[in-house]
Structure formats: structure tokens, C-alpha cells
Scaffold this motif. Sequence first.
Motif, PDB file in Angstrom:
ATOM      1  N   ILE A   1       0.847  -1.188   0.000  1.00 21.19           N
ATOM      2  CA  ILE A   1       0.000   0.000   0.000  1.00 21.19           C
ATOM      3  C   ILE A   1       0.887   1.245   0.000  1.00 21.19           C
ATOM      4  CG2 ILE A   1      -1.830   1.250   1.201  1.00 21.19           C
ATOM      5  CD1 ILE A   1      -2.683  -1.498   0.146  1.00 21.19           C
ATOM      6  N   ALA A   2       0.654   2.140  -0.952  1.00 18.22           N
ATOM      7  CA  ALA A   2       1.493   3.336  -1.093  1.00 18.22           C
ATOM      8  C   ALA A   2       0.775   4.580  -0.589  1.00 18.22           C
ATOM      9  CB  ALA A   2       1.889   3.534  -2.558  1.00 18.22           C
ATOM     10  N   ALA A   3       1.527   5.415   0.131  1.00 14.14           N
ATOM     11  CA  ALA A   3       0.972   6.699   0.602  1.00 14.14           C
ATOM     12  C   ALA A   3       2.084   7.720   0.753  1.00 14.14           C
ATOM     13  CB  ALA A   3       0.229   6.516   1.913  1.00 14.14           C
ATOM     14  N   ASP A   4       2.841   7.906  -0.318  1.00 13.42           N
ATOM     15  CA  ASP A   4       3.911   8.899  -0.268  1.00 13.42           C
ATOM     16  C   ASP A   4       3.569  10.152  -1.065  1.00 13.42           C
ATOM     17  OD1 ASP A   4       4.065   7.561  -2.690  1.00 13.42           O
ATOM     18  OD2 ASP A   4       6.251   7.516  -2.765  1.00 13.42           O
ATOM     19  N   HIS A   5       2.323  10.258  -1.520  1.00 14.03           N
ATOM     20  CA  HIS A   5       1.923  11.394  -2.350  1.00 14.03           C
ATOM     21  C   HIS A   5       1.896  12.738  -1.606  1.00 14.03           C
ATOM     22  CE1 HIS A   5       0.075   7.619  -3.745  1.00 14.03           C
ATOM     23  NE2 HIS A   5       0.337   8.046  -4.953  1.00 14.03           N
TER      24      HIS A   5
ATOM     25  N   ARG B   1       4.810  15.304  -1.662  1.00 14.81           N
ATOM     26  CA  ARG B   1       5.091  15.992  -2.916  1.00 14.81           C
ATOM     27  C   ARG B   1       4.051  17.084  -3.166  1.00 14.81           C
ATOM     28  NH1 ARG B   1       8.540  14.445  -6.708  1.00 14.81           N
ATOM     29  NH2 ARG B   1       8.655  12.268  -6.078  1.00 14.81           N
ATOM     30  N   GLY B   2       3.122  17.255  -2.232  1.00 14.71           N
ATOM     31  CA  GLY B   2       2.047  18.220  -2.415  1.00 14.71           C
ATOM     32  C   GLY B   2       0.965  17.719  -3.344  1.00 14.71           C
ATOM     33  N   ALA B   3       0.960  16.424  -3.621  1.00  9.50           N
ATOM     34  CA  ALA B   3      -0.041  15.806  -4.497  1.00  9.50           C
ATOM     35  C   ALA B   3      -1.112  15.178  -3.612  1.00  9.50           C
ATOM     36  CB  ALA B   3       0.604  14.756  -5.398  1.00  9.50           C
ATOM     37  N   LEU B   4      -2.186  15.891  -3.385  1.00 11.18           N
ATOM     38  CA  LEU B   4      -3.205  15.479  -2.422  1.00 11.18           C
ATOM     39  C   LEU B   4      -4.485  14.981  -3.084  1.00 11.18           C
ATOM     40  CD1 LEU B   4      -2.743  18.482   0.018  1.00 11.18           C
ATOM     41  CD2 LEU B   4      -1.825  16.171   0.288  1.00 11.18           C
TER      42      LEU B   4
ATOM     43  N   GLY C   1      10.761   2.998   2.463  1.00 13.07           N
ATOM     44  CA  GLY C   1      10.812   4.449   2.639  1.00 13.07           C
ATOM     45  C   GLY C   1      10.923   5.181   1.318  1.00 13.07           C
ATOM     46  N   SER C   2      10.088   6.200   1.123  1.00 16.55           N
ATOM     47  CA  SER C   2      10.139   7.027  -0.082  1.00 16.55           C
ATOM     48  C   SER C   2      11.246   8.072   0.078  1.00 16.55           C
ATOM     49  CB  SER C   2       8.791   7.705  -0.309  1.00 16.55           C
ATOM     50  OG  SER C   2       8.744   8.324  -1.569  1.00 16.55           O
TER      51      SER C   2
END
Length: 296
Positions: free
Chosen positions: A47-51, A54-57, A111-112
Motif C-alpha cells: 500500500i502506497a501513501a507517499d503522495h 510531494r504536495g499531491a493530495l 521508505g520514499s
Amino acid sequence: MSAGTFAERYAALAEIRAAHPEAVARAAAARVRPAGPPGASGPLMIIAADHPARGALRAGSDPLAMADRRDLLERMCAALARPGVNGVLGTPDVLEDLLLLGALDGKLAVGSMNRGGLAGASFEIDDRFTAYSAPAIAAAGLDGGKMLLRVDPDDPATVRTLEACGRAVTDLAAHGLMAMVEPFMSARGEDGRIRNELTPEAMIRAVAIASGLGATSAHTWLKVPVVPEMERVMAASTLPALLLGGEVPADPGAAVAGWQKALRLPTVRGLVIGRSLLYPPDGDVAAAVDAAVAVL
């Protein structure tokens, strides 16, 4: 802090963050890590949640869907609790919240690393490593690091990102850790926005470039989108690859079918999906995750 309901555990986060910052390191040291290296026990579901970093909400039609940290963490905890989910990809703030919530035991934690190419910025291609470093990932007991590599042949800043990604691949391998590289050929349109080229030819070129980064590829994995002619794309490298989910799809069934077909290819070893599963059109995170796990 694994006992109690999510609401109770979340309510304690602010106090722990303010008064007991050392709790993060304690939680990292106490985390139960997976028994083997990534991929050793079969297909991966991450599961990814590094957005947000980057200010990508945006997720779907909501431009601020990922702006509410409590809501994001609750969705992530729900996803991580589903059978068949192996791990999580996130920036330090997200992974440390999940550590303090007790949600990462037995899960891969990736880790991103490069979040400096802020969404929509004039310097977006100059994607500097502003989050994890390879030594920090090793010190925190994480299982790998992820980097985004957008190659724009018309933007000289691309070479700085290439160099930084190559160094990160080398450094992660020196620690025996996974280096997850997400490559794209990209171009800036007349409106100034950077767009990734999702043709088979563009992805073949991106995969070829990413596969050669660093002093060794022994620990390198690729993170790639599903595009037409995936057989040709994945034939460009022998490295193991994970499929990404991208934007929330208008037709989740079609997205699942695309994943299912690509997963038949020998180098494709699982899924790394964020918004598609955390913010499904019907709001049912558990059902969306279960549907994705089923294709594995």
C-alpha cells in the motif's frame, strides 16, 4: 501503542509526537520485520501513501482527499489489516505515524526517498532526495527505499535526478536493501505541466534506463504502470517489477483486469497501489484491497 481502537490510538499520537519523540525510534527498533527478503514468500501487495509529501493530495475528483491525516491513516490501517497485504510505502512522517499506531508489525516497510520535485513546480524534474537516505532507511530498520525517476530529455535538471537515483541504488545495495525505482519518460506540455509518456516505446526506454542505475542491480526492483503491450515493456529487463495503481480509475474492474493480465508475466511480482485502493469510488477500502489481493 497497538492496543485500543483506532480512534484511541490516533488521539494519543499528538501527545507522543510532542512530549515523547524518542518513541519513534523505540517503535522502529521493536517492529517485527518480515521473515525473509521482499518476494521470498510470493507475490507482494504493498500500500502506497507517499503522495502528500510531494504536495499531491488529489484522489479522484477531490483535490484535497489526502489532506486529512487522520482519515488517511485510518484508511491505511484498514488496508494493512486485510489478508494478503504485505507492506507499505511511505515518507518518514507517514511510516512513523503507522509505527506509533502499531500497524507495521510483520509488514514490509519501504521508505520514499526523493520528494523534492513538488507537483506542479517549475523545478519538478529536479527531484531531489529530501526524505529518506539509504543510511537512514537502514538505521530505521526499514526494508528498502523507493525513488521516482522522470526522464525529460529537454530538461537539463534530469541528469541531477539520474545521478542521485544511481547513488541511492548503490547505497541501498551496500546495505542489502531493496531499491525500488519508478521510471518514466516525461515531457512538459504547453501548459507547463509535466506529463508521463505511457506508450509501450516510452516505458521500454524508461525501464532500460532504470535497470542500469547504480553500481549493482542485485537489489533493484522496478515500479511500473500498466500500459499497452506490457509483454514488450517487461521484456526490456530481467529485474523484478511491481505494478503501480496510479490515479483512482473510473472503472475499477478494468484496472483489476489490467493488473491480472500483467501479473502473468514472469518478472512481475506484485502490486504497489495507493489512491486506487485507499480512495475507491464507493468508499469501501476493504473491498477494494480484497479485490486487488485476489488477482495475486
